[in-house]
Design a protein around this motif. Structure first.
Motif, PDB file in Angstrom:
ATOM      1  N   HIS A 138      -9.459   9.936   3.813  1.00 53.64           N
ATOM      2  CA  HIS A 138      -8.091  10.279   4.248  1.00 53.64           C
ATOM      3  C   HIS A 138      -8.050  10.408   5.773  1.00 53.64           C
ATOM      4  O   HIS A 138      -7.089   9.996   6.419  1.00 53.64           O
ATOM      5  N   LYS A 139      -9.122  10.981   6.335  1.00 58.04           N
ATOM      6  CA  LYS A 139      -9.174  11.155   7.796  1.00 58.04           C
ATOM      7  C   LYS A 139      -9.286   9.785   8.480  1.00 58.04           C
ATOM      8  O   LYS A 139      -8.642   9.516   9.490  1.00 58.04           O
ATOM      9  N   VAL A 181     -14.269  15.166  13.720  1.00 57.75           N
ATOM     10  CA  VAL A 181     -13.670  14.342  12.665  1.00 57.75           C
ATOM     11  C   VAL A 181     -14.352  12.977  12.616  1.00 57.75           C
ATOM     12  O   VAL A 181     -14.701  12.472  11.541  1.00 57.75           O
ATOM     13  N   LEU A 182     -14.582  12.385  13.793  1.00 56.96           N
ATOM     14  CA  LEU A 182     -15.234  11.064  13.821  1.00 56.96           C
ATOM     15  C   LEU A 182     -16.639  11.155  13.233  1.00 56.96           C
ATOM     16  O   LEU A 182     -17.104  10.240  12.552  1.00 56.96           O
ATOM     17  N   GLY A 183     -17.318  12.296  13.466  1.00 50.86           N
ATOM     18  CA  GLY A 183     -18.665  12.516  12.925  1.00 50.86           C
ATOM     19  C   GLY A 183     -18.626  12.538  11.397  1.00 50.86           C
ATOM     20  O   GLY A 183     -19.490  11.973  10.717  1.00 50.86           O
ATOM     21  N   GLU A 184     -17.598  13.202  10.865  1.00 49.93           N
ATOM     22  CA  GLU A 184     -17.462  13.294   9.406  1.00 49.93           C
ATOM     23  C   GLU A 184     -17.227  11.894   8.806  1.00 49.93           C
ATOM     24  O   GLU A 184     -17.804  11.535   7.778  1.00 49.93           O
ATOM     25  N   HIS A 199       0.826  -1.214   0.000  1.00 53.61           N
ATOM     26  CA  HIS A 199       0.000   0.000   0.000  1.00 53.61           C
ATOM     27  C   HIS A 199       0.864   1.269   0.000  1.00 53.61           C
ATOM     28  O   HIS A 199       2.037   1.219   0.326  1.00 53.61           O
ATOM     29  N   ASP A 200       0.198   2.387  -0.310  1.00 53.61           N
ATOM     30  CA  ASP A 200       0.856   3.684  -0.244  1.00 53.61           C
ATOM     31  C   ASP A 200       0.182   4.459   0.898  1.00 53.61           C
ATOM     32  O   ASP A 200      -0.756   5.221   0.681  1.00 53.61           O
ATOM     33  N   PRO A 201       0.654   4.270   2.141  1.00 49.50           N
ATOM     34  CA  PRO A 201      -0.041   4.847   3.291  1.00 49.50           C
ATOM     35  C   PRO A 201      -0.123   6.370   3.263  1.00 49.50           C
ATOM     36  O   PRO A 201      -1.165   6.936   3.611  1.00 49.50           O
ATOM     37  N   VAL A 202       0.942   7.045   2.815  1.00 44.81           N
ATOM     38  CA  VAL A 202       0.917   8.520   2.841  1.00 44.81           C
ATOM     39  C   VAL A 202      -0.185   9.024   1.904  1.00 44.81           C
ATOM     40  O   VAL A 202      -0.989   9.887   2.264  1.00 44.81           O
ATOM     41  N   ASN A 203      -0.258   8.429   0.725  1.00 41.21           N
ATOM     42  CA  ASN A 203      -1.290   8.792  -0.228  1.00 41.21           C
ATOM     43  C   ASN A 203      -2.692   8.545   0.355  1.00 41.21           C
ATOM     44  O   ASN A 203      -3.629   9.304   0.112  1.00 41.21           O
ATOM     45  N   ALA A 204      -2.809   7.490   1.150  1.00 46.89           N
ATOM     46  CA  ALA A 204      -4.116   7.147   1.730  1.00 46.89           C
ATOM     47  C   ALA A 204      -4.503   8.081   2.886  1.00 46.89           C
ATOM     48  O   ALA A 204      -5.676   8.206   3.223  1.00 46.89           O
ATOM     49  N   MET A 205      -3.497   8.745   3.494  1.00 44.66           N
ATOM     50  CA  MET A 205      -3.787   9.571   4.683  1.00 44.66           C
ATOM     51  C   MET A 205      -3.779  11.074   4.397  1.00 44.66           C
ATOM     52  O   MET A 205      -4.385  11.841   5.135  1.00 44.66           O
ATOM     53  N   ALA A 206      -3.019  11.497   3.353  1.00 42.29           N
ATOM     54  CA  ALA A 206      -2.866  12.935   3.094  1.00 42.29           C
ATOM     55  C   ALA A 206      -3.855  13.369   2.030  1.00 42.29           C
ATOM     56  O   ALA A 206      -3.673  13.068   0.860  1.00 42.29           O
ATOM     57  N   GLY A 207      -4.904  14.052   2.449  1.00 43.48           N
ATOM     58  CA  GLY A 207      -5.903  14.505   1.469  1.00 43.48           C
ATOM     59  C   GLY A 207      -7.136  14.995   2.203  1.00 43.48           C
ATOM     60  O   GLY A 207      -7.242  14.845   3.425  1.00 43.48           O
ATOM     61  N   LYS A 220      -2.034  10.690  23.788  1.00 39.51           N
ATOM     62  CA  LYS A 220      -0.576  10.842  23.597  1.00 39.51           C
ATOM     63  C   LYS A 220      -0.243  12.079  22.764  1.00 39.51           C
ATOM     64  O   LYS A 220       0.913  12.292  22.407  1.00 39.51           O
ATOM     65  N   ASN A 221      -1.290  12.850  22.413  1.00 36.07           N
ATOM     66  CA  ASN A 221      -1.122  14.053  21.601  1.00 36.07           C
ATOM     67  C   ASN A 221      -0.486  13.765  20.228  1.00 36.07           C
ATOM     68  O   ASN A 221       0.335  14.543  19.741  1.00 36.07           O
ATOM     69  N   ILE A 222      -0.873  12.642  19.620  1.00 39.20           N
ATOM     70  CA  ILE A 222      -0.324  12.287  18.306  1.00 39.20           C
ATOM     71  C   ILE A 222      -1.442  12.017  17.292  1.00 39.20           C
ATOM     72  O   ILE A 222      -1.236  11.356  16.295  1.00 39.20           O
ATOM     73  N   LEU A 223      -2.646  12.533  17.615  1.00 35.76           N
ATOM     74  CA  LEU A 223      -3.767  12.279  16.690  1.00 35.76           C
ATOM     75  C   LEU A 223      -3.755  13.305  15.563  1.00 35.76           C
ATOM     76  O   LEU A 223      -3.847  14.514  15.803  1.00 35.76           O
ATOM     77  N   GLU A 224      -3.631  12.829  14.345  1.00 34.53           N
ATOM     78  CA  GLU A 224      -3.681  13.708  13.171  1.00 34.53           C
ATOM     79  C   GLU A 224      -4.791  13.231  12.248  1.00 34.53           C
ATOM     80  O   GLU A 224      -4.931  12.042  12.020  1.00 34.53           O
ATOM     81  N   ALA A 225      -5.587  14.142  11.713  1.00 34.14           N
ATOM     82  CA  ALA A 225      -6.615  13.766  10.737  1.00 34.14           C
ATOM     83  C   ALA A 225      -7.058  14.998   9.964  1.00 34.14           C
ATOM     84  O   ALA A 225      -7.630  15.897  10.577  1.00 34.14           O
ATOM     85  N   PRO A 226      -6.760  15.070   8.641  1.00 43.16           N
ATOM     86  CA  PRO A 226      -5.917  14.133   7.906  1.00 43.16           C
ATOM     87  C   PRO A 226      -4.448  14.295   8.317  1.00 43.16           C
ATOM     88  O   PRO A 226      -4.145  15.111   9.188  1.00 43.16           O
ATOM     89  N   LEU A 227      -3.589  13.549   7.666  1.00 48.48           N
ATOM     90  CA  LEU A 227      -2.156  13.590   7.973  1.00 48.48           C
ATOM     91  C   LEU A 227      -1.665  15.045   7.977  1.00 48.48           C
ATOM     92  O   LEU A 227      -1.952  15.797   7.066  1.00 48.48           O
TER      93      LEU A 227
END
Ligand SMILES: C[S@@+](CC[C@H](N)C(=O)[O-])C[C@H]1O[C@@H](n2cnc3c(N)ncnc32)[C@H](O)[C@@H]1O
Length: 326
Positions: free
Chosen positions: A197-198, A301-304, A184-192, A281-288
């Motif tokens: 993506h989220k 974000v979870l609602g979306e 897979h291409d994880p960055v492509n799947a997360m950045a957008g 842990k203060n590491i939640l990003e959405a989208p990347l």
């Protein structure tokens, strides 16, 4: 990255317990097999079977139901026939049924980290080892140790049955790549900008943040071979979620329509658990690249994602492996 018990990224609570129990029926329909054990495995001759990282013990309870290991007490003596020797273990026993239930079915339950050696007297004694869904528990080193330990438990020629998923989702417009394609291409799947993506920033992001393996079903064949297993079967199954349960069928053609809601609830609970863990842990990003730092932002974000998953559905990948210990 080395494995520690605290590496496990999902919660150990009652919601997770409910999610896993429902998930078992859904996974069985996805695989399309009536029996919990591989077709090539015989339940004759009192085989010795263990479920590792058993969670709610759904699988070993299903096996117990098939072999009907009921005690038959005559006075104080149990003279029931032992049709299979059943064992279950997990690093955290809180989701397992009460001991009395397990004892009634003659399932021996014990606490065990799969990355640590099992009791020496168990080595080389099992006919079948079952292990499912450790994708959010094991790093590359963790998998290496776990597969070695599974092989050591088995008699030569004994079978390992392994079911895993790749922590990444696709859509009906952009379906999962075939197994022979590159990983897979994880960055492509997360950045957008989209809800997908989220979703992947949480799902794939949680795996990457913890050193877990996104292309797990791609890598397992080689990892199994390195641990002295021969891979006998590898079924790669597309996992539809939400409305796509009406379009896609299980591996053996079963209808998945009845799993529309179960698949959606499963996704909601899992994303909620993963995002809460990362928010802490203060590491939640959405989208990347977009850090989420408050519970309110996380809920938005979870609602979306909740709406997007219901409007469009999603597709995942599951791999079912049967491998023989050499
Ligand atoms: C997603 S659940 C799957 C449970 C069960 N196999 C199923 O399919 O329903 C993952 C399980 O792995 C257990 N686990 C996590 N890390 C572990 C480890 N290092 N050794 C043994 N079990 C572990 C967790 O406690 C949890 O019950």
């Amino acid at each position: 990255m080395s494995n520690t018990p605290s590496a496990y990224a999902l919660p150990q609570d009652y919601k997770e317990q409910g999610r896993l129990s429902q998930q078992y029926t859904w996974m069985k329909a996805l695989c399309g097999s009536q029996s919990p054990v591989p077709d090539r495995f015989s339940l004759d001759g009192s085989p010795k079977i263990i479920d590792i990282a058993a969670g709610t013990c759904s699988w070993i309870l299903d096996v117990a139901n098939v072999v009907k290991n009921k005690p038959h007490v005559d006075g104080t003596q149990d003279i029931g026939e032992q049709r299979a020797h059943l064992f279950a273990c997990d690093i955290d026993m809180s989701k397992c049924p009460p001991r009395s239930v397990m004892e009634d079915l003659r399932i021996k339950l014990f606490s065990q980290d799969v990355t640590k050696p099992f009791p020496a007297e168990m080595e080389g004694t099992f006919d079948l080892v079952h292990m499912t869904l450790l994708v959010f528990a094991l790093t590359t080193d963790g998998w290496k140790a776990a597969l070695e330990n599974c092989r050591k438990l088995l008699k030569p020629g004994g079978l390992l049955m392994l079911t895993e998923v790749d922590p990444i989702i696709y859509s009906s417009h952009k379906p999962p790549p075939p197994s022979e394609a590159p990983e897979h291409d994880p960055v492509n799947a997360m950045a957008g900008p989209t809800w997908r993506h989220k979703h992947n920033s949480i799902y794939t992001g949680a795996a990457l943040r913890n050193g877990f393996i996104v292309g797990l079903t791609h890598r397992l064949p080689k990892m199994l071979q390195a641990a002295s297993f021969s891979v006998l079967e590898f079924d790669r199954i597309t996992v539809p979620v939400g409305k796509l349960c009406h379009e896609y069928r299980g591996f053996r053609g079963d209808s998945l329509a009845e799993f529309e809601n179960i698949s959606l609830e499963n996704t909601d609970i899992m994303l909620d658990g993963l995002s809460r863990g990362m928010l802490k842990k203060n590491i939640l990003e959405a989208p990347l690249g977009n850090l989420i730092s408050t519970e309110e932002e996380m809920k938005q974000v979870l609602g979306e994602i909740y709406v997007g998953t219901r409007d469009e559905g999603s597709l995942g990948i599951m791999g079912v492996f049967v491998a023989r210990a050499e």
